[in-house]
Design a protein around this motif. Structure first.
Motif, PDB file in Angstrom:
ATOM      1  N   THR A  64      -5.164  -0.513  -1.309  1.00 58.98           N
ATOM      2  CA  THR A  64      -5.578   0.611  -0.622  1.00 58.98           C
ATOM      3  C   THR A  64      -5.842   0.238   0.669  1.00 58.98           C
ATOM      4  O   THR A  64      -5.899   1.210   1.765  1.00 58.98           O
ATOM      5  CB  THR A  64      -6.535   1.594  -1.361  1.00 58.98           C
ATOM      6  OG1 THR A  64      -7.761   0.927  -1.427  1.00 58.98           O
ATOM      7  CG2 THR A  64      -6.208   1.829  -2.896  1.00 58.98           C
ATOM      8  N   ARG A  65      -6.499  -0.998   1.140  1.00 63.24           N
ATOM      9  CA  ARG A  65      -6.782  -1.293   2.301  1.00 63.24           C
ATOM     10  C   ARG A  65      -5.435  -1.554   3.503  1.00 63.24           C
ATOM     11  O   ARG A  65      -4.789  -2.381   3.284  1.00 63.24           O
ATOM     12  CB  ARG A  65      -7.706  -2.479   2.569  1.00 63.24           C
ATOM     13  CG  ARG A  65      -8.842  -2.515   1.502  1.00 63.24           C
ATOM     14  CD  ARG A  65      -9.794  -1.436   1.702  1.00 63.24           C
ATOM     15  NE  ARG A  65      -9.980  -1.416   3.258  1.00 63.24           N
ATOM     16  CZ  ARG A  65     -11.183  -2.002   3.783  1.00 63.24           C
ATOM     17  NH1 ARG A  65     -11.926  -2.680   3.063  1.00 63.24           N
ATOM     18  NH2 ARG A  65     -11.299  -1.784   5.022  1.00 63.24           N
ATOM     19  N   THR A  66      -5.625  -0.750   4.465  1.00 63.74           N
ATOM     20  CA  THR A  66      -4.523  -0.680   5.412  1.00 63.74           C
ATOM     21  C   THR A  66      -4.279  -2.163   6.191  1.00 63.74           C
ATOM     22  O   THR A  66      -3.374  -2.610   6.446  1.00 63.74           O
ATOM     23  CB  THR A  66      -4.625   0.444   6.822  1.00 63.74           C
ATOM     24  OG1 THR A  66      -4.969   1.522   6.124  1.00 63.74           O
ATOM     25  CG2 THR A  66      -3.671   0.357   7.429  1.00 63.74           C
ATOM     26  N   GLU A  67      -5.535  -2.863   6.342  1.00 64.55           N
ATOM     27  CA  GLU A  67      -5.466  -3.932   7.172  1.00 64.55           C
ATOM     28  C   GLU A  67      -4.741  -5.309   6.135  1.00 64.55           C
ATOM     29  O   GLU A  67      -4.288  -5.996   6.553  1.00 64.55           O
ATOM     30  CB  GLU A  67      -6.896  -4.615   7.500  1.00 64.55           C
ATOM     31  CG  GLU A  67      -7.778  -3.552   7.997  1.00 64.55           C
ATOM     32  CD  GLU A  67      -8.573  -2.697   7.353  1.00 64.55           C
ATOM     33  OE1 GLU A  67      -9.730  -3.077   7.136  1.00 64.55           O
ATOM     34  OE2 GLU A  67      -8.176  -1.736   7.087  1.00 64.55           O
ATOM     35  N   GLU A  68      -5.241  -5.061   4.951  1.00 62.95           N
ATOM     36  CA  GLU A  68      -4.521  -6.040   3.996  1.00 62.95           C
ATOM     37  C   GLU A  68      -2.886  -5.974   3.673  1.00 62.95           C
ATOM     38  O   GLU A  68      -2.519  -6.881   3.111  1.00 62.95           O
ATOM     39  CB  GLU A  68      -5.350  -6.036   2.496  1.00 62.95           C
ATOM     40  CG  GLU A  68      -7.090  -6.415   2.792  1.00 62.95           C
ATOM     41  CD  GLU A  68      -7.711  -6.196   1.488  1.00 62.95           C
ATOM     42  OE1 GLU A  68      -7.075  -5.608   0.409  1.00 62.95           O
ATOM     43  OE2 GLU A  68      -8.808  -6.390   1.616  1.00 62.95           O
ATOM     44  N   ASN A 120       1.843  10.955  -6.243  1.00 65.33           N
ATOM     45  CA  ASN A 120       3.076  10.209  -5.892  1.00 65.33           C
ATOM     46  C   ASN A 120       2.745   8.686  -5.455  1.00 65.33           C
ATOM     47  O   ASN A 120       3.494   7.871  -5.777  1.00 65.33           O
ATOM     48  CB  ASN A 120       3.536  11.253  -4.490  1.00 65.33           C
ATOM     49  CG  ASN A 120       5.000  10.708  -3.982  1.00 65.33           C
ATOM     50  OD1 ASN A 120       5.287  10.611  -2.951  1.00 65.33           O
ATOM     51  ND2 ASN A 120       5.982  10.689  -5.090  1.00 65.33           N
ATOM     52  N   ALA A 121       1.432   8.707  -4.641  1.00 66.81           N
ATOM     53  CA  ALA A 121       1.207   7.338  -4.082  1.00 66.81           C
ATOM     54  C   ALA A 121       1.086   6.373  -5.503  1.00 66.81           C
ATOM     55  O   ALA A 121       1.363   5.265  -5.621  1.00 66.81           O
ATOM     56  CB  ALA A 121      -0.257   7.375  -3.420  1.00 66.81           C
ATOM     57  N   VAL A 122       0.269   6.937  -6.499  1.00 68.08           N
ATOM     58  CA  VAL A 122      -0.238   6.247  -7.549  1.00 68.08           C
ATOM     59  C   VAL A 122       0.955   5.809  -8.569  1.00 68.08           C
ATOM     60  O   VAL A 122       1.075   4.570  -8.790  1.00 68.08           O
ATOM     61  CB  VAL A 122      -1.086   6.872  -8.588  1.00 68.08           C
ATOM     62  CG1 VAL A 122      -1.360   6.277  -9.927  1.00 68.08           C
ATOM     63  CG2 VAL A 122      -2.463   7.190  -7.970  1.00 68.08           C
ATOM     64  N   SER A 123       2.094   6.743  -8.338  1.00 67.77           N
ATOM     65  CA  SER A 123       3.038   6.337  -9.333  1.00 67.77           C
ATOM     66  C   SER A 123       4.154   5.452  -8.680  1.00 67.77           C
ATOM     67  O   SER A 123       4.596   4.605  -9.122  1.00 67.77           O
ATOM     68  CB  SER A 123       3.751   7.457  -9.954  1.00 67.77           C
ATOM     69  OG  SER A 123       4.227   8.317  -8.948  1.00 67.77           O
ATOM     70  N   ILE A 124       4.228   5.482  -7.516  1.00 63.74           N
ATOM     71  CA  ILE A 124       5.145   4.652  -6.599  1.00 63.74           C
ATOM     72  C   ILE A 124       4.535   3.085  -6.612  1.00 63.74           C
ATOM     73  O   ILE A 124       5.097   1.842  -6.792  1.00 63.74           O
ATOM     74  CB  ILE A 124       5.477   5.088  -5.286  1.00 63.74           C
ATOM     75  CG1 ILE A 124       6.183   6.224  -5.204  1.00 63.74           C
ATOM     76  CG2 ILE A 124       6.146   3.999  -4.320  1.00 63.74           C
ATOM     77  CD1 ILE A 124       6.287   7.259  -4.016  1.00 63.74           C
ATOM     78  N   LYS A 133       0.864  -1.223   0.061  1.00 63.64           N
ATOM     79  CA  LYS A 133       0.029  -0.059   0.051  1.00 63.64           C
ATOM     80  C   LYS A 133       0.875   1.085   0.019  1.00 63.64           C
ATOM     81  O   LYS A 133       2.069   1.348   0.652  1.00 63.64           O
ATOM     82  CB  LYS A 133      -0.812  -0.102   1.272  1.00 63.64           C
ATOM     83  CG  LYS A 133      -1.577   1.172   1.372  1.00 63.64           C
ATOM     84  CD  LYS A 133      -2.518   1.034   2.821  1.00 63.64           C
ATOM     85  CE  LYS A 133      -3.151   2.390   3.405  1.00 63.64           C
ATOM     86  NZ  LYS A 133      -4.183   3.003   2.763  1.00 63.64           N
ATOM     87  N   VAL A 134       0.407   2.133  -0.928  1.00 67.44           N
ATOM     88  CA  VAL A 134       1.142   3.563  -0.696  1.00 67.44           C
ATOM     89  C   VAL A 134       0.404   4.546  -0.640  1.00 67.44           C
ATOM     90  O   VAL A 134      -0.671   4.720  -1.281  1.00 67.44           O
ATOM     91  CB  VAL A 134       2.105   3.627  -2.178  1.00 67.44           C
ATOM     92  CG1 VAL A 134       2.969   4.850  -2.190  1.00 67.44           C
ATOM     93  CG2 VAL A 134       3.043   2.320  -2.528  1.00 67.44           C
ATOM     94  N   ILE A 135       0.704   5.522   0.205  1.00 64.49           N
ATOM     95  CA  ILE A 135       0.071   6.480   0.615  1.00 64.49           C
ATOM     96  C   ILE A 135       0.761   7.879   0.611  1.00 64.49           C
ATOM     97  O   ILE A 135       2.096   7.951   0.762  1.00 64.49           O
ATOM     98  CB  ILE A 135      -0.787   6.696   1.984  1.00 64.49           C
ATOM     99  CG1 ILE A 135       0.301   6.380   3.271  1.00 64.49           C
ATOM    100  CG2 ILE A 135      -2.024   5.643   1.931  1.00 64.49           C
ATOM    101  CD1 ILE A 135      -0.473   6.319   4.473  1.00 64.49           C
ATOM    102  N   ASP A 136      -0.020   9.144   0.190  1.00 65.89           N
ATOM    103  CA  ASP A 136       1.023  10.435   0.156  1.00 65.89           C
ATOM    104  C   ASP A 136      -0.018  11.199   0.701  1.00 65.89           C
ATOM    105  O   ASP A 136      -1.316  11.526   0.340  1.00 65.89           O
ATOM    106  CB  ASP A 136       1.149  10.800  -1.401  1.00 65.89           C
ATOM    107  CG  ASP A 136       1.258  12.094  -1.527  1.00 65.89           C
ATOM    108  OD1 ASP A 136       1.633  12.878  -0.540  1.00 65.89           O
ATOM    109  OD2 ASP A 136       1.440  12.646  -2.705  1.00 65.89           O
ATOM    110  N   GLN A 137       0.361  12.030   1.944  1.00 67.96           N
ATOM    111  CA  GLN A 137      -0.431  12.823   2.911  1.00 67.96           C
ATOM    112  C   GLN A 137      -1.607  11.859   3.383  1.00 67.96           C
ATOM    113  O   GLN A 137      -2.890  12.523   3.213  1.00 67.96           O
ATOM    114  CB  GLN A 137      -0.897  14.171   2.041  1.00 67.96           C
ATOM    115  CG  GLN A 137       0.259  14.700   1.835  1.00 67.96           C
ATOM    116  CD  GLN A 137       0.510  15.734   2.940  1.00 67.96           C
ATOM    117  OE1 GLN A 137       0.239  15.695   4.095  1.00 67.96           O
ATOM    118  NE2 GLN A 137       1.513  16.754   2.269  1.00 67.96           N
ATOM    119  N   GLY A 138      -1.575  10.654   3.343  1.00 65.64           N
ATOM    120  CA  GLY A 138      -2.790   9.821   3.943  1.00 65.64           C
ATOM    121  C   GLY A 138      -3.638   9.483   2.593  1.00 65.64           C
ATOM    122  O   GLY A 138      -4.544   8.385   2.758  1.00 65.64           O
TER     123      GLY A 138
END
Lengths: 287, 195
Positions: free
Chosen positions: A97-101, A79-83, A68-73
């Motif tokens: 996108t799920r934190t638990e997974e 940034n998140a999509v490209s990484i 999962k990649v987040i940028d400012q949450g």
């Protein structure tokens, strides 16, 4: 899962670079909060876009990780999509996108609202790893300050804040003491997230590409935000709830809606917000 | 004249190296936890499968390695697969491979890092006969929620004393990997050990 790119090693970096970074990560874990220098490599994106975090992620990620990649949450910012796409293409890993997974979460400037669990790894992108840098520009000096735990300068800075503004005015990148020994920059997360670092069951790794430093907070490690007895550390609070999910617990972003002063407050953590919204089917039935 | 044969390395250097590293990372970030290691196709003379796997995952041309006498049959294998310079001077060692845990060398000869660069302390890979959790020495510190217990068979008691004294040296010190034939447990310098 999309096809992986040909002509690159698994997760982009060559094996010798990965071993060098892996050794630095192990030393960072053994000395919590200490910044280990490493031979940061040129990456196919500019400094400031998360080159440190990407190198750490590339060195630890395996074929069965879920990233999962987040940028400012948010999971859906550039940034998140490209990484995320970078690792899908170079390592062929599953993403979510799920934190638990997620088994591995790379983040820029937030800690997810959903509590992390044992076995998860959180990788922070760090622009300036040295918490003392704005107070003392010379690396030779800051290195000595860390060596002798001579941190008076940081307390003077916080005291001057109080003398001038009546409170500690630092809102993000709020310095922390790790395991009672090293002062550490938590990266530019809002101070709202600082308490989440303390005794977190997940492993927290930090990568600074331009500054060539890796540091770590092992699971269940003490992380204290610096403060004074008469000016204890406090996190920010909002008088409103998230306009989309109604949460009063999460970190809110203020969004400008029009040019007549319209404002909206919404969760910065998009995954948390989506999972806390009233059930869609119920909504549709009501309409 | 026969050609002396050399044990092979990883079947898949990229994926196997990653898996072994993640096992080591798991063990280092949760001291005292016994983490199983993936099997190797062939085991070089003098080493456990576990220590051979850790060597393949972490050692290369940048890491001078010190070998004890029991590990010396693996010298050729290490040179060939890892490309590591072997050093007889403990003071130069980034890693020390101690194949006989019952006969420890003088650990104070290995660097513990400097106040400016504490990460330059040697990582000690020590082979033991077996690891057991839930009994033995009480461990606390970063990576451990409350406390945990670890014991090792075939390990000189001096190692526990050495790590217990480490508390006074921190952040300088040695990081230890204890390697049973098929698993490892770590004692980073941040460990708090009392008996």
């Amino acid at each position: 899962m999309s096809a992986t790119l040909e002509g690159y090693n698994f997760a982009y970096l060559d094996e010798q670079t990965k071993r060098m970074i892996r050794r630095a990560v192990l030393k960072a874990v053994a000395i919590p909060g200490y910044q280990v220098p490493f031979g940061s490599r040129e990456m196919p994106l500019p400094y400031g876009w998360g080159t440190g975090g990407i190198q750490v992620t590339a060195s630890i990620i395996g074929a069965d990780d879920v990233l999962k990649v987040i940028d400012q949450g948010a999971d859906d910012t550039t940034n998140a999509v490209s990484i995320r796409r970078f690792f899908r293409r170079t390592a062929g890993v599953a993403t979510t996108t799920r934190t638990e997974e997620a088994t591995l979460i790379q983040t820029r400037h937030r800690i997810p609202e959903t509590p992390l669990r044992e076995g998860q790894i959180l990788v922070y992108q760090v622009p300036i790893p040295e918490p003392l840098r704005w107070l003392e520009p010379r690396e030779t000096e800051t290195r000595k300050m860390h060596a002798f735990a001579d941190y008076g300068i940081m307390h003077v800075k916080l005291y001057e804040d109080i003398a001038r503004f009546g409170r500690i005015a630092t809102g993000y990148n709020y310095p922390v003491m790790v395991n009672g020994r090293y002062i550490m920059s938590p990266s530019p997360i809002p101070k709202f997230d600082n308490p989440k670092m303390d005794r977190n069951p997940a492993l927290q790794l930090f990568g600074a590409g331009r500054e060539k430093r890796i540091y770590a907070v092992p699971p269940y490690t003490r992380v204290e935000s610096l403060d004074f007895e008469d000016h204890p550390f406090e996190i920010e609070r909002w008088e409103r709830a998230c306009a989309l999910c109604g949460s009063t617990e999460s970190f809110l972003d203020e969004v400008v809606m029009d040019d007549r002063g319209g404002r909206m407050f919404v969760c910065s953590d998009t995954d948390y917000c989506e999972s806390h919204r009233p059930d869609r089917s119920e909504q549709e039935a009501a309409e | 004249m026969s050609v002396p044969s050399l044990a092979t390395g990883f079947d898949d250097p990229v994926q196997d190296g990653q898996r072994v590293f993640r096992a080591v990372l798991d063990a280092m970030s949760r001291p005292g936890r016994i983490v199983p290691l993936p099997r190797l196709p062939e085991i070089p003379a003098g080493l456990h499968a576990s220590s051979a796997a850790v060597a393949l995952a972490l050692l290369d041309l940048e890491t001078p390695v010190w070998l004890d006498e029991a590990a010396s049959p693996a010298a050729k294998w290490l040179r060939f697969h890892c490309g590591s310079p072997l050093t007889a001077a403990a003071g130069d060692a980034a890693f020390a491979l101690i194949a006989d845990g019952t006969r420890l060398p003088d650990l104070d000869l290995f660097p513990i890092g400097t106040p400016d660069y504490p990460e330059r302390g040697t990582t000690l890979l020590i082979q033991v006969a077996a690891l057991a959790k839930g009994r033995g020495h009480r461990l606390r510190g970063p990576g451990i929620e409350h406390e945990t217990f670890l014991d090792a068979e075939g390990l000189d008691e001096a190692l526990w004393r050495h790590m217990a004294q480490g508390r006074d040296r921190f952040p300088l010190g040695h990081d230890v990997m204890l390697l049973s034939p098929d698993a490892l447990a770590c004692l980073p310098r941040s460990i708090i050990l009392e008996d």
